[in-house]
Motif scaffolding. Sequence first.
Motif, PDB file in Angstrom:
ATOM      1  N   PHE A 141       0.794  -1.226   0.000  1.00 36.89           N
ATOM      2  CA  PHE A 141       0.000   0.000   0.000  1.00 36.89           C
ATOM      3  C   PHE A 141       0.827   1.277   0.000  1.00 36.89           C
ATOM      4  N   ASN A 142       1.847   1.360   0.840  1.00 37.93           N
ATOM      5  CA  ASN A 142       2.619   2.604   0.942  1.00 37.93           C
ATOM      6  C   ASN A 142       3.279   2.965  -0.373  1.00 37.93           C
ATOM      7  N   GLN A 143       3.944   1.988  -1.003  1.00 34.91           N
ATOM      8  CA  GLN A 143       4.582   2.247  -2.294  1.00 34.91           C
ATOM      9  C   GLN A 143       3.554   2.559  -3.376  1.00 34.91           C
ATOM     10  N   ALA A 144       2.445   1.805  -3.363  1.00 37.97           N
ATOM     11  CA  ALA A 144       1.418   2.000  -4.383  1.00 37.97           C
ATOM     12  C   ALA A 144       0.779   3.384  -4.269  1.00 37.97           C
ATOM     13  N   ILE A 145       0.521   3.819  -3.036  1.00 38.18           N
ATOM     14  CA  ILE A 145      -0.060   5.146  -2.833  1.00 38.18           C
ATOM     15  C   ILE A 145       0.907   6.229  -3.309  1.00 38.18           C
ATOM     16  N   ALA A 146       2.202   6.064  -3.005  1.00 37.04           N
ATOM     17  CA  ALA A 146       3.209   7.036  -3.441  1.00 37.04           C
ATOM     18  C   ALA A 146       3.253   7.127  -4.967  1.00 37.04           C
ATOM     19  N   LYS A 158      -5.876  -0.046   2.590  1.00 41.70           N
ATOM     20  CA  LYS A 158      -4.894   0.009   3.673  1.00 41.70           C
ATOM     21  C   LYS A 158      -5.540   0.081   5.050  1.00 41.70           C
ATOM     22  N   TYR A 159      -6.576   0.905   5.185  1.00 42.58           N
ATOM     23  CA  TYR A 159      -7.154   1.148   6.510  1.00 42.58           C
ATOM     24  C   TYR A 159      -8.373   0.274   6.822  1.00 42.58           C
ATOM     25  N   TYR A 160      -9.031  -0.264   5.771  1.00 37.82           N
ATOM     26  CA  TYR A 160     -10.211  -1.107   6.010  1.00 37.82           C
ATOM     27  C   TYR A 160     -10.059  -2.511   5.456  1.00 37.82           C
ATOM     28  N   ASN A 161      -8.892  -2.786   4.845  1.00 38.48           N
ATOM     29  CA  ASN A 161      -8.606  -4.092   4.260  1.00 38.48           C
ATOM     30  C   ASN A 161      -9.595  -4.454   3.145  1.00 38.48           C
ATOM     31  N   ILE A 195      -5.813   6.059  -5.664  1.00 37.85           N
ATOM     32  CA  ILE A 195      -5.526   6.619  -4.342  1.00 37.85           C
ATOM     33  C   ILE A 195      -6.662   6.308  -3.376  1.00 37.85           C
ATOM     34  N   VAL A 196      -7.903   6.526  -3.836  1.00 33.32           N
ATOM     35  CA  VAL A 196      -9.073   6.247  -2.997  1.00 33.32           C
ATOM     36  C   VAL A 196      -9.141   4.769  -2.638  1.00 33.32           C
ATOM     37  N   ALA A 197      -8.962   3.923  -3.650  1.00 35.72           N
ATOM     38  CA  ALA A 197      -9.054   2.479  -3.426  1.00 35.72           C
ATOM     39  C   ALA A 197      -7.942   1.981  -2.502  1.00 35.72           C
ATOM     40  N   LEU A 198      -6.727   2.497  -2.662  1.00 38.12           N
ATOM     41  CA  LEU A 198      -5.598   2.048  -1.843  1.00 38.12           C
ATOM     42  C   LEU A 198      -5.743   2.496  -0.385  1.00 38.12           C
TER      43      LEU A 198
END
Length: 323
Positions: free
Chosen positions: A127-132, A214-217, A207-210
């Motif tokens: 998630f972190n890399q994908a969001i970046a 990340k926070y709701y799985n 971004i929305v989906a990631l």
Amino acid sequence: MQNDHGQQCQYAHKFTVDNRGAERKVNMVFALTTVTMVIEIVAGSWYGSMALLADGWHMLTHSAAFAISMFVYWYARKNANNPAFTFGTGKVNALGGFASAVALGTVAFMMVIESTERLLVPESIQFNQAIAVAILGFIVNLVSAVLLHDSHGHDHGHSHHHHSQHNHGHSHDDHQHSHEHSHAHDHNLAAAYFHVLADMLTSVLAIVALILGKYYNWLWADALMGIIGSVVIAKWAYHLMVNSSHILLDKTEHDDLAIQAQQIIEQQGSQVTDLHVWKLSSQHTAMIIAISSAQPTSPEEYKQLLQQQLHIDHITVEVNLHD
């Protein structure tokens, strides 16, 4: 230049859309997109990030589309005065738009297939890399959209002139197209703009989906957003393809002009026996009209009547005497 009947003929068709300002901006967007693509692919390979690699290869498709747009502008400008093109190179922009629309549709098709597969078989996401990566893509495409937006849909026509007259018994032809400024649609530029918007849309949805993932799985959110994005992109591609193909196929889109022209001529006591209106480019319109009358006036007078009320770049008038 003399024809077989000893008459003077002067003609020059140059229906070419010259939009160098838009061309420079497309070149800038191509450079920006390509540099970002290379950075993402190199970084993805170095750090082993599939998210970076995937986005890098995705941007490659858009770089290819921008390359098509760049080639179209160059080709149209290079052949602007080539007599081999009967009505100039005005339709080259529409051809580039159509080709890019096909590319957009292909991207949408690939997106929906991949997203459907991930919806059925979810994959783990960094998630972190994908969001970046998604944020980087959004910034790059936002800048590109701003660059292209000022030129999108605000192109101006140029002055053109053609005059040819022939007298064969009772038949006359007169051709002329006049100076006209128009806010027209550059399909090639529209294609580049839609590619940028498509990439920006996918970045926003990602971004929305990631964040949801990340926070709701919610791993399915990434795939669902991909399907939604592909539908929107496919819709853009469809409309661009339809609009550009109308110009390429000489589709009559100005029924109001044809009706007005017929009314103007018939008010003079003449009869319209043949009438065609079509686009020579996104900025230029042509008309061919055949007129029959027992007491006809000259083609020049008929032409002036039409030009006083209609905005047409190229008019061909044929006048025939009938009993």
